[in-house]
Design a protein around this motif. Structure first.
Motif, PDB file in Angstrom:
ATOM      1  N   LEU A 359       0.828  -1.211   0.000  1.00 42.87           N
ATOM      2  CA  LEU A 359       0.000   0.000   0.000  1.00 42.87           C
ATOM      3  C   LEU A 359       0.863   1.263   0.000  1.00 42.87           C
ATOM      4  CD1 LEU A 359      -2.960  -0.855   2.392  1.00 42.87           C
ATOM      5  CD2 LEU A 359      -2.922  -0.783  -0.093  1.00 42.87           C
ATOM      6  N   ARG A 360       2.015   1.204   0.660  1.00 42.95           N
ATOM      7  CA  ARG A 360       2.909   2.375   0.640  1.00 42.95           C
ATOM      8  C   ARG A 360       3.399   2.645  -0.786  1.00 42.95           C
ATOM      9  NH1 ARG A 360       4.562   0.269   5.690  1.00 42.95           N
ATOM     10  NH2 ARG A 360       6.272  -0.906   4.746  1.00 42.95           N
ATOM     11  N   LYS A 361       3.705   1.568  -1.513  1.00 44.69           N
ATOM     12  CA  LYS A 361       4.113   1.719  -2.918  1.00 44.69           C
ATOM     13  C   LYS A 361       2.963   2.287  -3.748  1.00 44.69           C
ATOM     14  CE  LYS A 361       7.423  -2.114  -3.088  1.00 44.69           C
ATOM     15  NZ  LYS A 361       7.691  -3.436  -3.723  1.00 44.69           N
ATOM     16  N   LEU A 362       1.761   1.796  -3.467  1.00 41.96           N
ATOM     17  CA  LEU A 362       0.609   2.262  -4.236  1.00 41.96           C
ATOM     18  C   LEU A 362       0.346   3.739  -3.992  1.00 41.96           C
ATOM     19  CD1 LEU A 362      -1.624   1.247  -6.156  1.00 41.96           C
ATOM     20  CD2 LEU A 362      -3.047   0.840  -4.148  1.00 41.96           C
ATOM     21  N   ALA A 363       0.630   4.191  -2.769  1.00 40.55           N
ATOM     22  CA  ALA A 363       0.367   5.587  -2.429  1.00 40.55           C
ATOM     23  C   ALA A 363       1.479   6.527  -2.888  1.00 40.55           C
ATOM     24  CB  ALA A 363       0.180   5.720  -0.910  1.00 40.55           C
ATOM     25  N   ALA A 396      -6.942  -0.327   1.825  1.00 39.32           N
ATOM     26  CA  ALA A 396      -6.557  -0.376   0.416  1.00 39.32           C
ATOM     27  C   ALA A 396      -7.625   0.169  -0.523  1.00 39.32           C
ATOM     28  CB  ALA A 396      -6.226  -1.820   0.023  1.00 39.32           C
ATOM     29  N   ILE A 397      -8.890   0.037  -0.134  1.00 39.00           N
ATOM     30  CA  ILE A 397      -9.962   0.349  -1.085  1.00 39.00           C
ATOM     31  C   ILE A 397      -9.916   1.796  -1.577  1.00 39.00           C
ATOM     32  CG2 ILE A 397     -12.488   0.581  -1.293  1.00 39.00           C
ATOM     33  CD1 ILE A 397     -12.684  -2.086   0.266  1.00 39.00           C
ATOM     34  N   ALA A 418      -8.689  -5.751  -8.825  1.00 34.21           N
ATOM     35  CA  ALA A 418      -8.528  -5.916  -7.379  1.00 34.21           C
ATOM     36  C   ALA A 418      -9.830  -5.603  -6.650  1.00 34.21           C
ATOM     37  CB  ALA A 418      -7.402  -5.008  -6.876  1.00 34.21           C
ATOM     38  N   LEU A 419     -10.520  -4.532  -7.061  1.00 36.22           N
ATOM     39  CA  LEU A 419     -11.814  -4.206  -6.452  1.00 36.22           C
ATOM     40  C   LEU A 419     -12.841  -5.299  -6.733  1.00 36.22           C
ATOM     41  CD1 LEU A 419     -11.956  -0.382  -7.230  1.00 36.22           C
ATOM     42  CD2 LEU A 419     -11.730  -1.429  -4.975  1.00 36.22           C
ATOM     43  N   ILE A 431     -18.252  -1.120   1.587  1.00 34.46           N
ATOM     44  CA  ILE A 431     -17.135  -0.172   1.699  1.00 34.46           C
ATOM     45  C   ILE A 431     -16.814   0.429   0.333  1.00 34.46           C
ATOM     46  CG2 ILE A 431     -14.698   0.073   2.303  1.00 34.46           C
ATOM     47  CD1 ILE A 431     -15.085  -2.278   4.269  1.00 34.46           C
ATOM     48  N   ILE A 432     -16.776  -0.423  -0.690  1.00 38.41           N
ATOM     49  CA  ILE A 432     -16.422   0.043  -2.043  1.00 38.41           C
ATOM     50  C   ILE A 432     -17.405   1.098  -2.527  1.00 38.41           C
ATOM     51  CG2 ILE A 432     -16.289  -0.688  -4.469  1.00 38.41           C
ATOM     52  CD1 ILE A 432     -15.197  -3.402  -3.383  1.00 38.41           C
TER      53      ILE A 432
END
Length: 637
Positions: A359-363, A396-397, A418-419, A431-432
């Motif tokens: 998630l850090r990479k994604l952000a 993550a969502i 992924a979703l 949540i989505i």
């Protein structure tokens, strides 16, 4: 080695022979290697062939060594060539012995390594200056040709096997891949039997353990491919001794447990492997007893433990589970439960630290890192239910939703898929939608790549299982682009679009949206197609939108009665039921045009048969239309 030693080494003819003899020996070892049977086979065979063609050079120089001496530069060139050829042999042996799945997943990396070694050999040949050696013309010509081949090979990367890439992608993305794709993948990877898979299993484990820090998302892909191929081969090639089956006995092998799967303390198969501060892995209960007894060292290395924290080894635990499944062994069980009753916290078997890192990479990562991170989340979410919970709990969502607007098409595809995978969990559906994903998914459906559009349609279908979401999805403008996909998409895309449209149209307001967006024309075309591959979906959509007055009017303008009567006559039980429901809806009201046309086409006979032999709903609809036909007959002109 100092300068004086180098000169002495170079001027000694025995050293010339030694280097050349070693070169001949290594080339012979390479020549004796078996043919490659995996996805690296083209690169492997090309490198072997080119190296074998160098042998006449070494033979000629050894034979004529008394007549000519190699210069220092030439000898250094041959020494450099020897080092490169030895490295090439190591790579070729590694290709033979390592995991076929790893090589397929890491084919770009493997290809780069072949390219690097090819460049080393070409550079070494340039140093040899063979054109200044006293060689027979035919030998010199052959070496020049081989050198030219190495030069050309250095200037280009081996092209990827496009079919293999497509097949691997389909197997990863589809819950139920086509049998033809699985058969082709099995052939191309040379994993054709369960015995092949057993051999691959050992290579797989060794490769993963050797590369555990550098695997990235490859481990998940390899595990998924292994499981899928194992399931496929079990169905087509079970390899069971039929004599034993007839006797009522099936012999089970007792496979040897790999050493890496045994706890160094108990020597038993590990159920809950954990890592201590020295990097060694033990069964949790065993090392915990050791620590509780007051020991402060690592049992295996005897080094002092810097701390007593135990880190779960999720990679090894997954490997043990995979090995147990592939060898028919009951999976090891631990005492942990899926949810700690006292604290109420999740103890599911997912790597929260790894998810946080992704998630850090994604952000904050580069575009390439974000693409890789979204791909990893896609695969993790596909893998199991625990991962879906952990990924959502890690936040993550919202980040995946943000990635839906990425300018990189592949990142967008990964994010929407992924979703889709996360939405399998009912809590995640809420949540989505609550995090505002629907408008972004609709935008992907409108303008994304074909794969992204298809997976966006599948995601909307998954979310629309919740009735309240049907309203939100319809209001976000999803139905027109779904109809576009129904018209323009691949076969898979058309199926996904049709399923989503049907589910959304359960809500009355979406029926109108579908009709006004032009759903009737493409659906009627599907009914007329000779192969009939979309008839099921088309009739289901017609049956549901016919429940709205605008839907009935639009269907009625498409001259549907001849088609409907024919489908009631010849269709499957479910299609006959839906066709009867469409006819029933069309015949409601004061206008008897459709009833009269049905009568002219001998519809009463078809409906009578359906009222006797159809499904319960079909019988009801058929009987009701028959009553309408009877009233029309009794009505005076």
């Amino acid at each position: 080695m100092n300068h004086d030693q180098q000169e002495q080494h170079s001027s000694n003819p025995n050293n010339h022979n030694s280097v050349l003899t070693q070169l001949m020996s290594v080339v012979k070892e390479i020549s004796d290697l078996p043919d490659c049977k995996n996805s690296s086979n083209k690169m492997y065979s090309n490198l072997v062939r080119r190296i074998k063609l160098l042998n006449p050079l070494f033979e000629e120089l050894i034979d004529s060594n008394e007549e000519q001496e190699l210069s220092d530069d030439q000898l250094r060139g041959f020494e450099s060539l020897l080092g490169s050829v030895i490295s090439a042999k190591k790579l070729l042996v590694w290709v033979q012995e390592s995991s076929k799945l790893y090589q397929a997943v890491q084919r770009d990396t493997v290809s780069s390594e072949f390219l690097r070694l090819t460049g080393e050999i070409e550079a070494a040949l340039s140093k040899v200056a063979y054109d200044r050696l006293d060689l027979p013309e035919e030998v010199k010509e052959q070496i020049e040709l081989v050198h030219a081949q190495f030069k050309r090979a250095v200037s280009r990367m081996e092209s990827s096997d496009l079919q293999l890439e497509m097949d691997m992608t389909e197997v990863q993305d589809k819950a139920d891949p086509d049998a033809a794709v699985l058969r082709r993948l099995s052939e191309n990877l040379h994993l054709r039997t369960l015995e092949d898979l057993r051999i691959e299993s050992r290579a797989f484990h060794e490769t993963v353990i050797a590369n555990s820090l550098d695997m990235g998302g490859s481990f998940e892909i390899m595990s998924s491919l292994f499981r899928t191929l194992n399931d496929y081969l079990l169905t087509v090639n079970p390899e069971v001794d039929m004599c034993d089956v007839e006797k009522g006995v099936i012999k089970h092998r007792s496979p040897v447990i790999p050493d890496d799967f045994r706890c160094p303390i108990s020597l038993e198969l590990m159920k809950d492997p954990v890592i201590v501060s020295t990097g060694q892995t033990y069964e949790r209960s065993c090392i915990q007893k050791w620590i509780d007894a007051g020991q402060k060292t690592c049992p295996k290395t005897q080094h002092t433990l810097l701390h007593t924290a135990l880190t779960p080894n999720y990679v090894l635990k997954s490997l043990i589970t995979l090995w147990c499944e592939s060898n028919g062994i009951e999976l090891p069980r631990t005492q942990e439960t899926s949810r700690d009753q006292r604290s109420g916290t999740s103890t599911s078997s997912c790597d929260q630290a790894a998810i946080a890192a992704v998630l850090r990479k994604l952000a904050n990562g580069s575009m390439e890192e974000k693409r890789a991170a979204s791909g990893e989340l896609r695969l993790l979410a596909k893998r199991n239910a625990d991962n879906r919970i952990c990924i959502a709990e890690a936040g993550a969502i919202p980040r995946l939703i943000k990635s839906l607007s990425s300018p990189d098409p592949r990142t967008q595809e990964h994010a929407v898929t992924a979703l889709l995978n996360l939405s399998i969990n009912d809590v995640n559906k809420g949540i989505i939608v609550n995090d505002g994903a629907v408008p972004e998914i609709v935008q992907v459906l409108k303008s994304g790549s074909m794969e992204a559009r298809e997976n966006a349609a599948a995601t909307l279908f998954s979310l629309s299982v919740v009735d309240d979401n049907k309203v939100a999805i319809g209001a976000a403008g999803a139905i027109p682009p779904l109809i576009d996909l129904l018209i323009q998409g691949t076969p898979r895309g058309k199926k996904d679009a049709a399923t989503a449209i049907f589910n959304l149209s359960i809500y009355q307001g979406n029926k109108v949206r579908a009709v006004r967006a032009g759903i009737v024309d493409p659906v009627m075309k599907f009914l007329k197609e000779a192969d009939g591959w979309m008839v099921d979906e088309a009739l289901a959509i017609l049956a549901i939108i016919a429940g709205h007055p605008e839907g009935r009017a639009a269907i009625g303008q498409a001259d549907p009665i001849p088609l409907i009567i024919e489908l009631i006559r010849t269709g499957s039980p479910r299609n006959r039921e839906n066709a009867a429901a469409v006819l029933w809806s069309l015949c409601l009201g004061v206008d008897t045009t459709h009833l009269k046309l049905a009568k002219e086409l001998n519809g009463d006979q078809v409906l009578k048969e359906l009222s006797e032999n159809g499904t319960e709903r079909a019988r009801r609809k058929a009987s009701s239309v028959l009553e309408m036909l009877q009233r029309v007959d009794e009505t005076p002109e």
